[in-house]
Structure formats: C-alpha cells, structure tokens
Design a protein around this motif. Structure first.
Motif, PDB file in Angstrom:
ATOM      1  N   ASP A   1       0.825  -1.213   0.000  1.00 48.92           N
ATOM      2  CA  ASP A   1       0.000   0.000   0.000  1.00 48.92           C
ATOM      3  C   ASP A   1       0.856   1.260   0.000  1.00 48.92           C
ATOM      4  O   ASP A   1       0.574   2.225  -0.715  1.00 48.92           O
ATOM      5  CB  ASP A   1      -0.928   0.007   1.221  1.00 48.92           C
ATOM      6  N   MET A   2       1.907   1.240   0.815  1.00 50.17           N
ATOM      7  CA  MET A   2       2.763   2.412   0.914  1.00 50.17           C
ATOM      8  C   MET A   2       3.461   2.710  -0.422  1.00 50.17           C
ATOM      9  O   MET A   2       3.500   3.859  -0.881  1.00 50.17           O
ATOM     10  CB  MET A   2       3.813   2.196   1.997  1.00 50.17           C
ATOM     11  N   SER A   3       4.007   1.668  -1.050  1.00 54.20           N
ATOM     12  CA  SER A   3       4.727   1.872  -2.308  1.00 54.20           C
ATOM     13  C   SER A   3       3.772   2.267  -3.426  1.00 54.20           C
ATOM     14  O   SER A   3       4.127   3.056  -4.309  1.00 54.20           O
ATOM     15  CB  SER A   3       5.514   0.616  -2.695  1.00 54.20           C
ATOM     16  N   LYS A   4       2.539   1.720  -3.422  1.00 59.26           N
ATOM     17  CA  LYS A   4       1.531   2.133  -4.404  1.00 59.26           C
ATOM     18  C   LYS A   4       1.333   3.637  -4.368  1.00 59.26           C
ATOM     19  O   LYS A   4       1.393   4.327  -5.394  1.00 59.26           O
ATOM     20  CB  LYS A   4       0.183   1.482  -4.061  1.00 59.26           C
ATOM     21  N   ARG A   5       1.094   4.134  -3.177  1.00 60.19           N
ATOM     22  CA  ARG A   5       0.786   5.559  -3.048  1.00 60.19           C
ATOM     23  C   ARG A   5       1.999   6.426  -3.358  1.00 60.19           C
ATOM     24  O   ARG A   5       1.869   7.507  -3.941  1.00 60.19           O
ATOM     25  CB  ARG A   5       0.236   5.840  -1.647  1.00 60.19           C
ATOM     26  N   TYR A   6       3.167   5.976  -2.953  1.00 60.98           N
ATOM     27  CA  TYR A   6       4.386   6.710  -3.282  1.00 60.98           C
ATOM     28  C   TYR A   6       4.550   6.817  -4.793  1.00 60.98           C
ATOM     29  O   TYR A   6       4.758   7.913  -5.347  1.00 60.98           O
ATOM     30  CB  TYR A   6       5.601   6.021  -2.665  1.00 60.98           C
ATOM     31  N   LEU A   7       4.437   5.689  -5.489  1.00 62.30           N
ATOM     32  CA  LEU A   7       4.693   5.680  -6.927  1.00 62.30           C
ATOM     33  C   LEU A   7       3.629   6.459  -7.701  1.00 62.30           C
ATOM     34  O   LEU A   7       3.947   7.168  -8.660  1.00 62.30           O
ATOM     35  CB  LEU A   7       4.771   4.236  -7.433  1.00 62.30           C
ATOM     36  N   LEU A   8       2.366   6.342  -7.276  1.00 62.77           N
ATOM     37  CA  LEU A   8       1.314   7.069  -7.978  1.00 62.77           C
ATOM     38  C   LEU A   8       1.341   8.560  -7.656  1.00 62.77           C
ATOM     39  O   LEU A   8       1.072   9.397  -8.522  1.00 62.77           O
ATOM     40  CB  LEU A   8      -0.048   6.476  -7.642  1.00 62.77           C
ATOM     41  N   THR A   9       1.688   8.905  -6.404  1.00 62.79           N
ATOM     42  CA  THR A   9       1.870  10.318  -6.068  1.00 62.79           C
ATOM     43  C   THR A   9       3.024  10.886  -6.873  1.00 62.79           C
ATOM     44  O   THR A   9       2.948  12.015  -7.401  1.00 62.79           O
ATOM     45  CB  THR A   9       2.134  10.486  -4.563  1.00 62.79           C
ATOM     46  N   LEU A  10       4.089  10.100  -6.994  1.00 68.10           N
ATOM     47  CA  LEU A  10       5.263  10.533  -7.746  1.00 68.10           C
ATOM     48  C   LEU A  10       4.937  10.725  -9.222  1.00 68.10           C
ATOM     49  O   LEU A  10       5.220  11.782  -9.798  1.00 68.10           O
ATOM     50  CB  LEU A  10       6.378   9.492  -7.581  1.00 68.10           C
ATOM     51  N   SER A  11       4.330   9.713  -9.848  1.00 69.89           N
ATOM     52  CA  SER A  11       4.037   9.827 -11.274  1.00 69.89           C
ATOM     53  C   SER A  11       3.000  10.912 -11.539  1.00 69.89           C
ATOM     54  O   SER A  11       3.071  11.607 -12.561  1.00 69.89           O
ATOM     55  CB  SER A  11       3.566   8.480 -11.837  1.00 69.89           C
ATOM     56  N   SER A  12       2.037  11.094 -10.624  1.00 70.61           N
ATOM     57  CA  SER A  12       1.053  12.164 -10.798  1.00 70.61           C
ATOM     58  C   SER A  12       1.724  13.529 -10.763  1.00 70.61           C
ATOM     59  O   SER A  12       1.392  14.425 -11.544  1.00 70.61           O
ATOM     60  CB  SER A  12      -0.025  12.085  -9.711  1.00 70.61           C
ATOM     61  N   ASN A  13       2.678  13.703  -9.851  1.00 62.82           N
ATOM     62  CA  ASN A  13       3.415  14.967  -9.736  1.00 62.82           C
ATOM     63  C   ASN A  13       4.359  15.177 -10.913  1.00 62.82           C
ATOM     64  O   ASN A  13       4.359  16.239 -11.551  1.00 62.82           O
ATOM     65  CB  ASN A  13       4.220  14.995  -8.436  1.00 62.82           C
ATOM     66  N   ILE A  14       5.185  14.174 -11.190  1.00 65.39           N
ATOM     67  CA  ILE A  14       6.259  14.331 -12.160  1.00 65.39           C
ATOM     68  C   ILE A  14       5.740  14.274 -13.595  1.00 65.39           C
ATOM     69  O   ILE A  14       6.174  15.044 -14.455  1.00 65.39           O
ATOM     70  CB  ILE A  14       7.336  13.243 -11.957  1.00 65.39           C
ATOM     71  N   PHE A  15       4.811  13.369 -13.869  1.00 66.17           N
ATOM     72  CA  PHE A  15       4.334  13.216 -15.240  1.00 66.17           C
ATOM     73  C   PHE A  15       3.211  14.194 -15.584  1.00 66.17           C
ATOM     74  O   PHE A  15       3.177  14.752 -16.674  1.00 66.17           O
ATOM     75  CB  PHE A  15       3.828  11.791 -15.486  1.00 66.17           C
ATOM     76  N   ILE A  16       2.256  14.363 -14.643  1.00 64.52           N
ATOM     77  CA  ILE A  16       1.020  15.079 -14.967  1.00 64.52           C
ATOM     78  C   ILE A  16       0.913  16.434 -14.272  1.00 64.52           C
ATOM     79  O   ILE A  16       0.193  17.326 -14.725  1.00 64.52           O
ATOM     80  CB  ILE A  16      -0.207  14.213 -14.599  1.00 64.52           C
ATOM     81  N   GLY A  17       1.624  16.591 -13.143  1.00 62.77           N
ATOM     82  CA  GLY A  17       1.573  17.868 -12.438  1.00 62.77           C
ATOM     83  C   GLY A  17       0.379  18.013 -11.531  1.00 62.77           C
ATOM     84  O   GLY A  17      -0.069  19.131 -11.264  1.00 62.77           O
ATOM     85  N   ILE A  18      -0.176  16.896 -11.020  1.00 64.53           N
ATOM     86  CA  ILE A  18      -1.298  16.975 -10.082  1.00 64.53           C
ATOM     87  C   ILE A  18      -0.909  16.319  -8.761  1.00 64.53           C
ATOM     88  O   ILE A  18      -0.124  15.380  -8.726  1.00 64.53           O
ATOM     89  CB  ILE A  18      -2.578  16.311 -10.643  1.00 64.53           C
ATOM     90  N   ASN A  19      -1.488  16.850  -7.677  1.00 63.95           N
ATOM     91  CA  ASN A  19      -1.213  16.300  -6.349  1.00 63.95           C
ATOM     92  C   ASN A  19      -2.510  16.251  -5.549  1.00 63.95           C
ATOM     93  O   ASN A  19      -2.540  16.568  -4.365  1.00 63.95           O
ATOM     94  CB  ASN A  19      -0.165  17.157  -5.628  1.00 63.95           C
ATOM     95  N   ASP A  20      -3.563  15.856  -6.213  1.00 63.86           N
ATOM     96  CA  ASP A  20      -4.882  15.753  -5.597  1.00 63.86           C
ATOM     97  C   ASP A  20      -5.083  14.326  -5.106  1.00 63.86           C
ATOM     98  O   ASP A  20      -5.177  13.399  -5.916  1.00 63.86           O
ATOM     99  CB  ASP A  20      -5.952  16.120  -6.634  1.00 63.86           C
ATOM    100  N   PRO A  21      -5.152  14.099  -3.772  1.00 65.46           N
ATOM    101  CA  PRO A  21      -5.296  12.733  -3.250  1.00 65.46           C
ATOM    102  C   PRO A  21      -6.494  11.989  -3.821  1.00 65.46           C
ATOM    103  O   PRO A  21      -6.418  10.780  -4.060  1.00 65.46           O
ATOM    104  CB  PRO A  21      -5.446  12.954  -1.740  1.00 65.46           C
ATOM    105  N   ALA A  22      -7.598  12.680  -4.065  1.00 67.75           N
ATOM    106  CA  ALA A  22      -8.790  12.022  -4.612  1.00 67.75           C
ATOM    107  C   ALA A  22      -8.521  11.498  -6.025  1.00 67.75           C
ATOM    108  O   ALA A  22      -8.927  10.378  -6.374  1.00 67.75           O
ATOM    109  CB  ALA A  22      -9.973  12.987  -4.620  1.00 67.75           C
TER     110      ALA A  22
END
Length: 402
Positions: free
Chosen positions: A97-118
């Motif tokens: 669970d921890m790595s899922k959220r890290y990687l998706l938070t990372l790719s959302s920030n780095i690739f797409i520029g979003i940091n919305d938890p929802a």
C-alpha cells in the motif's frame, strides 16, 4: 518452439540469444506485444504510429534520460519526504500500500503535475483493474479481466485529456508555466514541423508512462524492503552509505543528482533484487525475416519471447544464483547480455533512469529513518504479474534515534 497466449512462440534462453535480439532490431526482429496490450492501449499496439506520435515518443525518451531527469531529483525527494509524513505516527505499515501511493503520487506529480489525493485514489483503482488485464486471455467480454482493463484505461486517458485541455487554457491565459512536470514540457513542445503535439497523443503516452512505472517499480520496492528486512548485514551497509550522504547535507536540503551517483552499494542491492526477483517474465519480438539461430530456422512472422530468469537465474552466468549477493555488480559487473532487467539495445526500457532515481530516493529516505521487521516471516510470494507478497508485506517500523 511452443505455443503461448494463442501464438506460435520461440523462446530464447541464453545471453547469446539476448544479444542477437537486442542487436538486430528492425533487421531480424521488431517489437511485438500480445493482443491484450493493443486492446488496452491501442496506440501502443495495433495502430500504426504517425510521425507526429513518433516525435512525441522521442521527446519523452529524452526527458527520461539522465540529463532530462536531473532537475526532477529534488522534486522526487520532496514527494517521498511528504509521503512519509502520512506514516509518521505509524508503527506498522503495509509495504504494498505504501509503495503504491508513493509511486502514484510521484508519477502524478512528475508526469502530470497533479497532487490531488482524490484523483490519485481514482488512478490507483483504475490501475488495479489494468494489471490483471495485461496478462489475461485476449477475450473482451463484459466481466472479463481484459474488458475491465480496457474500460479502466479509457477512463485514465479521458481524465488525462481533460487535464491537458485545462492546462492549455491556463497556459493561454497566464503565459508560460513555472510548473515542472512532463506534461508542461510536452504542452509547449513542437514537432519537426513546428506544430504542437495533439492532446490525444500526449494523453496516451503519459498514460503508458504511468502504467509502466507502476507494476514493475512497486514489485521492485517490495522486494528491496523484503531483503533488507531479512539480511541485516546488507541493510547495515546500505545505511552506512546513505547516512554518509545525509551527514553531508543541511537539515532541509533535498537529494541531488550528485548524491545519487554516490549510492553505488545501494544500487548494487537494487540490481541484485532485479536479478533474483525480476518484475515480469521478459519481452516479446516478432521475426520480420527468416533467419537461422543455433541451427534452427526462425520463420518470418514467428513470435519470440526472451526471458529474464533464463539468464538471471542461470548458474552458468551467476554462481549460486539463488543467493542474494550485491557484490556481483561490483567492478565491471555481470557479463554482457546476462543481466537484462531493462532490456538492451535500441528498445531498452526508456524508464531505466527514472526507475533508478525513484528506487534510490525511496531507499535513502526509508533507511535513514527506520529499521523494520516482517510481521509474517512465512508470508507467501505470488507472481501475478510481478513478484509480490500475498498480504502486501506488513512490517513493524523501528525509527532511528534523532
């Protein structure tokens, strides 16, 4: 020769076979994907790429290379540090669970520029439907794994197109963006004809990046955490290296590209994880002409599978292959074409440098804060589609003294 996923298939099982495939792209063989991939992401499979799309693909490759990633290291480190704040009061965590959220938070920030938890939670749900579909039978009926994956991929692309269009509106209203993410770079980039890339191509390429960076990296991080819990001497060596880097920085300094170059032993550990617990089975090619290999005629049109474990676990190339030994990667490292977690040649995975940055940043922040122990030492490992523990590797954290 055998038959796999409904196709006549030749399987290459040695370093010489790897060399032949990786050295003869577009001469003897070309990239091939199972039909399920083409149905989930049509532009990556059964739709021919036009020059516009190819130019975008090349641009993404440049961004993912070392020079392009340099300026993102501090951002990746900041994302990891912020991510760990959510676990600050936790004594037990689930690594999956921890790595899922890290990687998706990372790719959302780095690739797409979003940091919305929802939005990240929604993305996670869609990816959980895509994973089983990638390796499923290519049967697209309602209720099948492939059908769910196709629907999930369409939703991801739809959301990305909406984000891209809003970003274009923001750019036209406020001028050039100060954001640092892949999408912002792609929105302002132009092809060889001085034309902006179209929204559909950008969304498909970014969706592919998110999916590709998710399953394999999550499995690799899980395996690193598992081995560091089981092998205290390896953990201690990683900690010494990472602590030396931390000691040379001010309290609020972020990691830099130069710091990553100092993490030689830590990367050796990651490479040994990639060797002994490679996330996946290998890669596919298609013969584009008849050729002979080791006395066998490979006919044009035949599909070819090259496998990781055929060389990664072969005692001919790696002595005592089931033993975890990071020293295998010291000096010149393994013989050519025996260690191929990212492939080789012109079709080498373009995300290999991104993977290195994401993995080493995760390792640095974890080992300089915690030791940990597995809560279920006998937890089973499943391989669907990449190695992962059945319960997600629950661990007990032991924070270091300040």
């Amino acid at each position: 020769m055998t038959s796999l996923i409904g196709e006549p298939m030749v399987i290459f099982c040695n370093a010489e076979g790897n060399k032949l495939l990786f050295s003869n792209e577009k001469k003897l063989v070309q990239l091939w994907w199972p039909s399920s991939i083409g149905k989930i992401f049509p532009k990556s499979g059964d739709k021919p790429a036009n020059e516009h799309s190819l130019g975008l693909h090349k641009l993404l490759h440049l961004i993912l290379k070392a020079d392009g990633l340099r300026e993102f290291v501090g951002i990746i480190d900041a994302v990891m540090k912020e991510h760990l704040q959510a676990y600050k009061s936790c004594k037990q965590i689930n690594v999956s669970d921890m790595s899922k959220r890290y990687l998706l938070t990372l790719s959302s920030n780095i690739f797409i520029g979003i940091n919305d938890p929802a939005k990240i939670e929604t993305l996670m749900k869609h990816l959980q439907d895509i994973e089983p579909g990638v390796i499923s039978m290519p049967i697209n009926f309602p209720g099948t794994a492939l059908n769910r994956a196709i629907k999930a991929a369409r939703l991801i692309i739809k959301d990305l197109v909406a984000t891209i269009r809003q970003s274009r509106i923001d750019l036209s209203s406020h001028g050039s963006s100060s954001r640092k993410d892949f999408m912002s770079i792609l929105l302002s980039a132009k092809d060889d004809n001085d034309q902006l890339f179209c929204d559909d191509d950008i969304s498909c390429n970014l969706a592919g990046l998110v999916v590709a960076s998710y399953t394999t990296l999550r499995s690799t991080i899980f395996s690193i955490m598992k081995y560091l819990a089981e092998l205290p001497e390896v953990y201690d060596s990683v900690l010494r290296e990472q602590q030396a880097i931390l000691d040379g920085k001010e309290a609020n300094d972020m990691l830099t590209w130069e710091d990553l170059q100092k993490m030689k032993y830590s990367w050796n550990v990651a490479c040994e994880v990639l060797r002994i617990s490679t996330p996946g089975i290998g890669g596919f090619r298609e013969a584009i002409t008849d050729f002979i290999y080791e006395g066998y005629t490979i006919r044009k049109g035949l599909k070819i599978l090259w496998t990781f474990d055929a060389t990664h676990k072969n005692p001919k190339y790696f002595h005592d292959p089931e033993k975890f030994d990071p020293s295998r990667f010291q000096g010149e490292g393994p013989a050519p074409y025996t260690f191929v977690p990212f492939g080789k040649g012109p079709r080498m995975c373009p995300g290999n440098e991104y993977a290195r940055v994401a993995i080493l940043t995760f390792v640095h922040n974890m080992v300089t804060r915690y030791r940990w122990e597995k809560l279920n030492p006998n937890e089973k490992i499943i391989h669907f589609p990449a190695p992962m523990s059945a319960q997600g590797l629950p661990i007990l954290l032991h924070p270091h003294n300040p």
